[in-house]
Design a protein around this motif. Structure first.
Motif, mmCIF file in Angstrom:
data_model
loop_
_atom_site.group_PDB
_atom_site.id
_atom_site.type_symbol
_atom_site.label_atom_id
_atom_site.label_comp_id
_atom_site.label_asym_id
_atom_site.label_seq_id
_atom_site.Cartn_x
_atom_site.Cartn_y
_atom_site.Cartn_z
ATOM 1 N N ARG A 82 1.066 -1.561 0.230
ATOM 2 C CA ARG A 82 0.070 0.064 0.103
ATOM 3 C C ARG A 82 0.928 1.411 -0.377
ATOM 4 N NH1 ARG A 82 -4.514 -1.277 4.837
ATOM 5 N NH2 ARG A 82 -4.367 -3.526 4.720
ATOM 6 N N GLY A 83 0.659 2.368 -0.622
ATOM 7 C CA GLY A 83 1.053 3.473 -0.772
ATOM 8 C C GLY A 83 2.301 3.413 -1.990
ATOM 9 N N SER A 84 2.236 2.229 -2.832
ATOM 10 C CA SER A 84 3.654 1.813 -3.448
ATOM 11 C C SER A 84 2.882 2.919 -5.134
ATOM 12 C CB SER A 84 4.591 0.899 -4.034
ATOM 13 O OG SER A 84 3.364 0.166 -4.215
ATOM 14 N N GLY A 85 3.778 3.299 -6.132
ATOM 15 C CA GLY A 85 3.446 3.985 -7.027
ATOM 16 C C GLY A 85 2.892 2.746 -8.133
ATOM 17 N N MET A 86 2.828 1.596 -8.259
ATOM 18 C CA MET A 86 2.282 0.929 -8.662
ATOM 19 C C MET A 86 0.924 -0.331 -7.561
ATOM 20 S SD MET A 86 3.377 0.292 -11.524
ATOM 21 C CE MET A 86 2.855 -0.639 -11.978
ATOM 22 N N PHE A 87 0.464 0.673 -6.604
ATOM 23 C CA PHE A 87 -0.596 -0.506 -6.210
ATOM 24 C C PHE A 87 -1.661 0.070 -6.233
ATOM 25 C CE2 PHE A 87 -3.697 -0.423 -2.562
ATOM 26 C CZ PHE A 87 -3.275 -1.685 -2.025
ATOM 27 N N ARG A 88 -2.136 0.831 -7.313
ATOM 28 C CA ARG A 88 -3.261 1.195 -7.940
ATOM 29 C C ARG A 88 -3.926 0.096 -9.343
ATOM 30 N NH1 ARG A 88 -4.096 4.321 -12.679
ATOM 31 N NH2 ARG A 88 -2.359 5.815 -12.525
ATOM 32 N N HIS A 89 -2.700 0.264 -9.863
ATOM 33 C CA HIS A 89 -1.880 -0.751 -10.759
ATOM 34 C C HIS A 89 -1.818 -2.362 -10.643
ATOM 35 C CE1 HIS A 89 -0.884 2.918 -13.450
ATOM 36 N NE2 HIS A 89 -0.434 3.175 -12.331
ATOM 37 N N MET A 90 -1.624 -2.620 -9.935
ATOM 38 C CA MET A 90 -1.567 -3.799 -8.935
ATOM 39 C C MET A 90 -3.434 -4.317 -8.665
ATOM 40 S SD MET A 90 -0.527 -6.803 -8.876
ATOM 41 C CE MET A 90 1.196 -6.854 -9.199
ATOM 42 N N LEU A 91 -4.243 -3.586 -7.880
ATOM 43 C CA LEU A 91 -5.307 -3.922 -7.946
ATOM 44 C C LEU A 91 -5.880 -3.904 -8.894
ATOM 45 C CD1 LEU A 91 -6.236 -1.007 -5.081
ATOM 46 C CD2 LEU A 91 -5.861 -3.650 -4.656
ATOM 47 N N HIS A 92 -6.436 -3.188 -10.031
ATOM 48 C CA HIS A 92 -6.692 -2.826 -11.216
ATOM 49 C C HIS A 92 -6.211 -4.364 -11.911
ATOM 50 C CE1 HIS A 92 -7.126 -2.449 -16.097
ATOM 51 N NE2 HIS A 92 -8.513 -2.701 -15.714
ATOM 52 N N GLY A 93 -4.799 -4.956 -11.991
ATOM 53 C CA GLY A 93 -4.165 -6.309 -12.227
ATOM 54 C C GLY A 93 -5.003 -7.294 -11.643
ATOM 55 N N VAL A 94 -5.013 -7.401 -10.519
ATOM 56 C CA VAL A 94 -5.859 -8.246 -9.827
ATOM 57 C C VAL A 94 -7.022 -8.753 -9.452
ATOM 58 C CG1 VAL A 94 -3.441 -9.210 -8.183
ATOM 59 C CG2 VAL A 94 -5.411 -7.574 -7.247
ATOM 60 N N ALA A 95 -8.454 -7.130 -9.705
ATOM 61 C CA ALA A 95 -9.425 -7.609 -9.694
ATOM 62 C C ALA A 95 -10.139 -8.124 -10.348
ATOM 63 C CB ALA A 95 -10.106 -5.760 -10.606
ATOM 64 N N PHE A 96 -11.489 -8.885 -9.521
ATOM 65 C CA PHE A 96 -12.052 -9.396 -9.948
ATOM 66 C C PHE A 96 -11.218 -11.128 -10.165
ATOM 67 C CE2 PHE A 96 -13.996 -5.807 -10.279
ATOM 68 C CZ PHE A 96 -14.664 -5.828 -9.555
#
Length: 244
Positions: A82-96
């Motif tokens: 959490r808080g890293s620059g790639m966190f948002r991108h990884m959330l999208h990557g693993v979403a659902f």
């Protein structure tokens, strides 16, 4: 709409989000959207990051909060805190995606790019979008990198973002342009493929195409045709230069 406007920043951004998920206006604000946004803020995502995430995957706001917690745990488990620059991108990557689906995707990446466990753990946190790519697109890029460019698995693992670029619109045309320039002595042979690929189109053309208009008058034409049609000329990639 009053709730979403401060999050997305503008009415136009809200409209773009609605185009991807019109159900944003009919979902449960109190039991889904608001708890999910509060939790994402607690995970050190800024409001702008949340808006960007929802522009690409609006369902994240609407799903059961327990699912969002599971996505966060999954992202952290893949090495993106959490808080890293790639966190948002990884959330999208693993979403659902289920744990089983993610495990299968990781195995496929290892097999396709000949990566070790350590290499896939380096590559995926740096380019989470790999988890969303189809098997076919990954296979095509793998064949190109290994058979045509001659890259090593470790080289790709350290620079996995190149897998995300268009094969026909960027990777292949730029490779043959670079190969042509080196072969004809127009640039040094130590120019690195990755450093050429990541340039914006404008910068690439200004740096590698425009300076050689006299020595290689067909280079711009052939490169543009390759980018448009996805086909490299079957004769020697690009026409011979006027210099030796």
């Amino acid at each position: 709409m009053h709730y979403y406007l401060p999050i997305f920043g503008s009415f136009q951004s809200v409209l773009r989000a609605l185009n991807r998920g019109s159900y944003l206006l009919s979902c449960d604000l109190e039991h889904a959207v608001k708890p999910n946004i509060r939790y994402l803020l607690e995970c050190r995502l800024g409001v702008c990051d949340i808006a960007k995430l929802c522009m690409t995957a609006p369902r994240i706001l609407l799903t059961n909060p327990e699912h969002v917690h599971a996505m966060v745990a999954c992202a952290e488990g893949l090495g993106v805190p959490r808080g890293s620059g790639m966190f948002r991108h990884m959330l999208h990557g693993v979403a659902f995606l289920s744990q089983e689906q993610i495990a299968l995707k990781l195995e496929h990446l290892k097999k396709t790019f000949r990566w070790s466990d350590a290499e896939v753990r380096v590559a995926v946190p740096s380019a989470p979008e790999l988890l969303r790519k189809s098997k076919e697109s990954l296979q095509l890029r793998s064949e190109f990198f290994f058979s045509e460019v001659g890259l090593e698995p470790s080289y790709i693992a350290r620079r996995p973002v190149i897998i995300n670029y268009s094969l026909e619109g960027r990777l292949r045309p730029r490779y043959y342009a670079l190969k042509y320039l080196k072969k004809n002595g127009l640039i040094d042979h130590d120019r690195d493929y990755y450093n050429v690929v990541v340039l914006t189109e404008k910068v690439f053309v200004e740096k590698y195409i425009c300076p050689h208009k006299e020595a290689a008058p067909h280079l711009a034409e052939d490169y543009a045709a390759a980018c448009r049609g996805g086909q490299v000329p079957t004769r020697n990639p690009f026409r011979p230069a006027l210099v030796t």
